[in-house]
Design a protein around this motif. Structure first.
Motif: not given
Lengths: 216, 149
Positions: A107-123
């Motif tokens: 759940v924590v990992v998914n929340t981290c990924l959600m945060h990265l996606r939301k802030n457009n950090i994942l490139k």
């Protein structure tokens, strides 16, 4: 269920004493109760039980957040969001399938990924220069590192590398799962992992050679 | 190159108990608690909201209905009062008219009656006169001629 006896003073009880009793109760709950007992208590509406659950695993979960998010303030925000989700989904947790720490960490990992996606950090840029230069590998380099140092070395990786590395090496996701989760191709996931490994190896070696050696 | 398993194991079996740098700040749990329990309260509010509306609506309906009935009753009463006043006034005027009419009728009747009586008396007197005249005439005819011509 074994619950430790807590001494309650006779007569009028001050606020300080009440806080002391609550702290003792929490400690007793933390040390004696199993995860499943605490989860049952949380599901039946116990607030102290949820606090116990949080206090038992908050450090592990913050470590996970720090691996993905790097900045401690952001990591704490993610941890907060993750615990809200954990509380919401706790009735879906099946103790026969996995340990609580494994389930909650997902759940924590998914929340981290959600945060990265939301802030457009994942490139994921493919054209980052490959880390071709390799230093000699020291077998003891990793074991000589503390948890904090290793976490810092991982967080120094570029965001794309770091995310794939964390998911594959530490959290046990397959390349297919990573590709689906991050909406990238499997080959991109593999490339990112390879580059992450090389860069981390270089960082570990740098750390090892710059670290003052203790001579006996 | 390091083994993935080594790194995995370091994190998997990490003893974080003495790692103070991993201690979340004190405000985190109160924030989590506030978010969870305020959400729970909100959920209860959403569940209760239809009932609140229903009860509120019912009470408003009864209140409005009652006040409408009261208004109707008051209106009816005032209308009835007005009507009774009007009726009374109408009755008074009708009575007045009626008394006028009765009075004139009565005088007419009296006049008629007196005229009838007078006529009757006159007729009787005439009849009496005529009978007296005829009686005198018959007597005179039947009387022997006593007087010399």
């Amino acid at each position: 269920m074994n619950i430790q006896r807590i001494a309650i003073p006779a007569g009028r009880v001050s606020k300080k004493e009440i806080n002391g009793i609550l702290a003792d109760t929490n400690q007793a709950l933390q040390t004696k109760q199993t995860d499943i007992e605490i989860i049952h208590a949380v599901l039946s509406g116990s607030k102290p039980a949820f606090r116990t659950l949080y206090e038992r695993y908050a450090k592990n979960h913050l470590l996970t957040c720090l691996r993905y998010v790097k900045n401690k303030i952001d990591a704490e925000d993610v941890l907060q969001d993750a615990y809200i989700l954990i509380y919401r989904d706790l009735k879906q947790y099946d103790a026969t399938k996995s340990k609580y720490i494994t389930w909650s960490n997902k759940v924590v990992v998914n929340t981290c990924l959600m945060h990265l996606r939301k802030n457009n950090i994942l490139k994921f840029s493919e054209d980052i220069n490959d880390v071709a230069f390799q230093m000699p590998v020291n077998e003891n380099a990793i074991s000589a590192l503390s948890l904090k140092e290793l976490t810092q070395l991982i967080t120094q990786l570029p965001k794309g590398y770091r995310t794939v590395f964390n998911m594959f090496v530490i959290d046990g996701y397959s390349h297919r799962e990573i590709a689906e989760s991050l909406q990238i191709s499997i080959s991109t996931s593999k490339t990112q992992l390879l580059k992450a490994r090389r860069m981390l190896q270089q960082n570990i070696n740098n750390q090892h050679y710059t670290k003052p050696q203790n001579h006996v | 190159m390091f083994e993935d398993k080594d790194i995995h194991d370091i994190f998997e079996h990490a003893n974080v108990e003495n790692e103070d740098w991993l201690q979340p700040s004190d405000k985190i749990f109160p924030n989590i608690e506030a978010a969870i329990y305020s959400k729970k309260r909100d959920r209860w509010l959403w569940v209760l909201l239809p009932f609140i509306f229903l009860i509120g609506g019912t009470l408003t309906y009864f209140y409005l209905n009652e006040s409408t009935e009261e208004t109707i009753i008051t209106h009816q009463q005032s209308t009835a009062n007005l009507n009774s006043k009007k009726q009374h006034q109408d009755d008074l005027s009708v009575n007045k008219d009626f008394s006028n009419i009765t009075r004139s009728n009565q005088s007419n009747e009296i006049q008629k009656n007196s005229r009838t009586i007078l006529n009757k008396q006159a007729t009787k007197l005439e009849k009496d006169n005529q009978s007296l005249l005829s009686k005198d005439l018959a007597k005179k005819i039947n009387e022997p001629n006593t007087t010399p011509f």
